[in-house]
Design an enzyme around this catalytic site. Structure first.
Site, PDB file in Angstrom:
ATOM      1  N   GLU A  69      49.835 -48.052 -14.653  1.00  0.00           N
ATOM      2  CA  GLU A  69      50.915 -49.105 -15.357  1.00  0.00           C
ATOM      3  C   GLU A  69      50.874 -49.922 -14.137  1.00  0.00           C
ATOM      4  OE1 GLU A  69      53.377 -48.717 -18.087  1.00  0.00           O
ATOM      5  OE2 GLU A  69      54.738 -50.526 -18.359  1.00  0.00           O
ATOM      6  N   ASP A  89      49.633 -44.520 -18.671  1.00  0.00           N
ATOM      7  CA  ASP A  89      51.094 -45.014 -18.573  1.00  0.00           C
ATOM      8  C   ASP A  89      51.834 -44.068 -18.827  1.00  0.00           C
ATOM      9  OD1 ASP A  89      53.463 -46.280 -19.652  1.00  0.00           O
ATOM     10  OD2 ASP A  89      52.810 -47.817 -21.037  1.00  0.00           O
ATOM     11  N   ILE A  91      55.115 -43.042 -18.926  1.00  0.00           N
ATOM     12  CA  ILE A  91      56.017 -43.523 -19.262  1.00  0.00           C
ATOM     13  C   ILE A  91      55.977 -44.556 -20.685  1.00  0.00           C
ATOM     14  CG2 ILE A  91      58.789 -43.032 -20.070  1.00  0.00           C
ATOM     15  CD1 ILE A  91      58.987 -42.565 -17.454  1.00  0.00           C
ATOM     16  N   ASP A  92      54.885 -44.614 -21.364  1.00  0.00           N
ATOM     17  CA  ASP A  92      55.430 -46.180 -22.165  1.00  0.00           C
ATOM     18  C   ASP A  92      56.585 -45.484 -23.478  1.00  0.00           C
ATOM     19  OD1 ASP A  92      54.127 -47.566 -23.901  1.00  0.00           O
ATOM     20  OD2 ASP A  92      53.454 -46.855 -25.367  1.00  0.00           O
ATOM     21  N   THR A  94      59.726 -47.732 -21.819  1.00  0.00           N
ATOM     22  CA  THR A  94      60.449 -47.415 -21.048  1.00  0.00           C
ATOM     23  C   THR A  94      61.699 -47.586 -21.226  1.00  0.00           C
ATOM     24  OG1 THR A  94      59.080 -47.270 -18.887  1.00  0.00           O
ATOM     25  CG2 THR A  94      60.661 -48.044 -18.093  1.00  0.00           C
ATOM     26  N   ASP A 219      48.743 -49.009 -22.549  1.00  0.00           N
ATOM     27  CA  ASP A 219      49.527 -48.947 -23.748  1.00  0.00           C
ATOM     28  C   ASP A 219      49.140 -48.773 -25.352  1.00  0.00           C
ATOM     29  OD1 ASP A 219      52.172 -49.615 -22.724  1.00  0.00           O
ATOM     30  OD2 ASP A 219      51.763 -51.614 -23.213  1.00  0.00           O
TER      31      ASP A 219
END
Ligand code: IPD
Length: 276
Positions: A69, A89, A91-92, A94, A219
């Protein structure tokens, strides 16, 4: 047929090592930057975690490719080829991370010949490791997952969210979808703020439907496989075949429920992930 179990186990161990960075930053003040919209955020931790994940995996598998990402946000071209590719990803969720709303995940899918071979979603705060390997079932920690047996749409819990797209067409489309579902009626509509963890709720049977429009491949690529391996169905919101680059997804506990719900969901136009 190639066996990617070693790669899955390596991915699981890298995620376990990296989660500490997210957890130790969780309660701290963050330096936040905006990306495509006021609801599309990035922190130093997103960037740091992605760099560590990619460099650690690359060290072990130098011939593999990556879609990350934050690398894409920094200008890298998003291209899924036939080669083994890790779709990351860091940190899905954020926005959740910035606000300390306790649903954030590391999401990693691994695709070969454009087909997802395994998916890992690690929900950091509640220490839940969801994962699935194609043809081998889906698991939460050590427990095998199964979707609910729900076939009656009136009794479904639907997870969705408004998402990061904030133009008028996106907002009116997303809010009117929720209104139509509430009038069906479904039992409830919920929003967690992470597409990856939300979709995993369908895999556990806690929710019966998840849909979203406007998210990206990183995601949902991992959680799509987790839902399928838990016995659920994953498709486009128009009822056609799921395409992780299309920025539309509908996951459901059964084909019956999916077929009943998708005519109530409209999509707004968004550029494909691989069209750039
Ligand atoms: C976002 C989350 C959110 C979804 C957005 C995504 P990020 O991902 O999954 O739940 O509504 O569409 O962009 O930016 O936190 O990785």
């Amino acid at each position: 047929m190639a066996d990617w179990t070693d790669c899955l186990n390596f991915g699981l161990s890298v995620v376990r090592q990296t989660k500490e960075i997210i957890l130790s930053a969780f309660d701290q003040q963050k330096s936040v930057k905006l990306k495509s919209s006021p609801a599309d955020l990035v922190t130093e931790t997103d960037q740091r975690v992605e760099k560590i994940l990619i460099s650690t995996i690359q060290n072990q598998y130098p011939e593999h490719r990556f879609i990350g990402e934050e690398s894409v946000a920094a200008g890298e071209r998003l291209q899924l080829t036939e080669s083994p590719t890790w779709i990351i990803d860091p940190i899905d969720g954020t926005v959740n991370f910035v606000h300390r709303f306790p649903f954030v995940a590391i999401s990693i899918a691994f695709a070969v010949n454009k087909q997802t071979e395994f998916g890992i979603v690690y929900s950091c705060v509640d220490d839940k490791m969801f994962y699935a390997q194609r043809g081998r079932g889906a698991f939460l920690n050590q427990t095998q997952l199964h979707v609910s047996a729900q076939e009656d749409v009136d009794q479904c819990v639907v997870v969705t969210e408004i998402g990061a797209e904030r133009d008028d067409i996106a907002l009116s489309t997303m809010t009117s979808n929720i209104l139509r579902l509430l009038k069906l009626p479904v039992h409830g509509v919920r929003a967690l703020g992470t597409a990856a963890v939300s979709m995993c709720q369908v895999a556990t049977g806690a929710a019966d439907i998840y849909y979203h429009i406007g998210m990206h491949c990183w995601d949902i690529a991992a959680s799509a496989l987790i839902v399928q391996e838990a016995g659920g169905v994953v498709m486009d919101t128009d009822g056609s075949e799921f395409d992780m680059m299309s920025r539309r997804v509908l996951a459901a506990s059964s084909a019956t429920v999916a077929g009943r719900i998708y005519p109530f969901i409209r999509a707004f136009p968004c550029q494909r992930d691989d069209d750039g």
